[in-house]
Design an enzyme around this catalytic site. Sequence first.
Site, mmCIF file in Angstrom:
data_model
loop_
_atom_site.group_PDB
_atom_site.id
_atom_site.type_symbol
_atom_site.label_atom_id
_atom_site.label_comp_id
_atom_site.label_asym_id
_atom_site.label_seq_id
_atom_site.Cartn_x
_atom_site.Cartn_y
_atom_site.Cartn_z
ATOM 1 N N HIS A 214 0.810 -1.214 0.000
ATOM 2 C CA HIS A 214 0.000 0.000 0.000
ATOM 3 C C HIS A 214 0.843 1.264 0.000
ATOM 4 O O HIS A 214 0.363 2.345 0.321
ATOM 5 C CB HIS A 214 -0.950 0.020 1.203
ATOM 6 C CG HIS A 214 -1.685 -1.269 1.405
ATOM 7 N ND1 HIS A 214 -1.262 -2.247 2.278
ATOM 8 C CD2 HIS A 214 -2.796 -1.763 0.801
ATOM 9 C CE1 HIS A 214 -2.077 -3.281 2.222
ATOM 10 N NE2 HIS A 214 -3.017 -3.031 1.330
HETATM 11 S S1 FES Z 1 1.621 -0.368 3.293
HETATM 12 FE FE1 FES Z 1 0.064 -1.788 3.790
HETATM 13 S S2 FES Z 1 1.187 -3.518 4.448
HETATM 14 FE FE2 FES Z 1 2.711 -2.052 4.024
#
Ligand code: FES
Length: 196
Positions: free
Chosen positions: A154
């Site tokens: 993410h």
């Molecule tokens: S940014 Fe979501 S698990 Fe690393």
Amino acid sequence: MSNAPVNNGRRRFLTAATAVVGGVGVAGVAVPFIGSWNPSARAKAAGAPVEVNVGKIEPGQLIRAEWRGKPVYVVRRTDKTVADLAKHDGQLKDPSSAEAQQPEYAANAYRSIKPEFMVALGVCTHLGCAPTYHQGDFGEKVEGVSDGFFCPCHGSKFDMAGRVFQSVPAPLNLVVPEHSFPTTNTLLIGVGQGEA
Ligand code: FES
């Protein structure tokens, strides 16, 4: 407890395993995985400490160890990398390590015992993915910062002390596990400084 005695046979094996580590550290390149050490199920359950020979790690190189079933990133930071840590505090969520994500002895500017060595769990504090190491090209992720870690899940970003940047989903810095240096070139993960 984590201060179980270290088996000398395993110690020799690990020394040999780390001795063959080559120069790696470019983004996207597989890094050596020091996971062949195979403690007993009982030792694993107890969270036995893991010993790593850091003497062969090249400046800028990352190696991975495994402790309590989790990856541990060990990086020999260059002098430049250490110096650069002081240059982006304003872009970090917790630049002074106020949150208890590290032992007290690592709540410093480097989040480690020795400025030269970063030791942190390779587990993103958002949902647990493994951040990837970017050496030299991290400026594509954070302008003006050459090295760091990027979580592909993410998009969380961490610096070379495992400190999380602002405006990403990960809420906290990477966890620094208990660790110590019983000898100059021996890193012991799972036993804190002064406990060995
Ligand atoms: S940014 Fe979501 S698990 Fe690393």
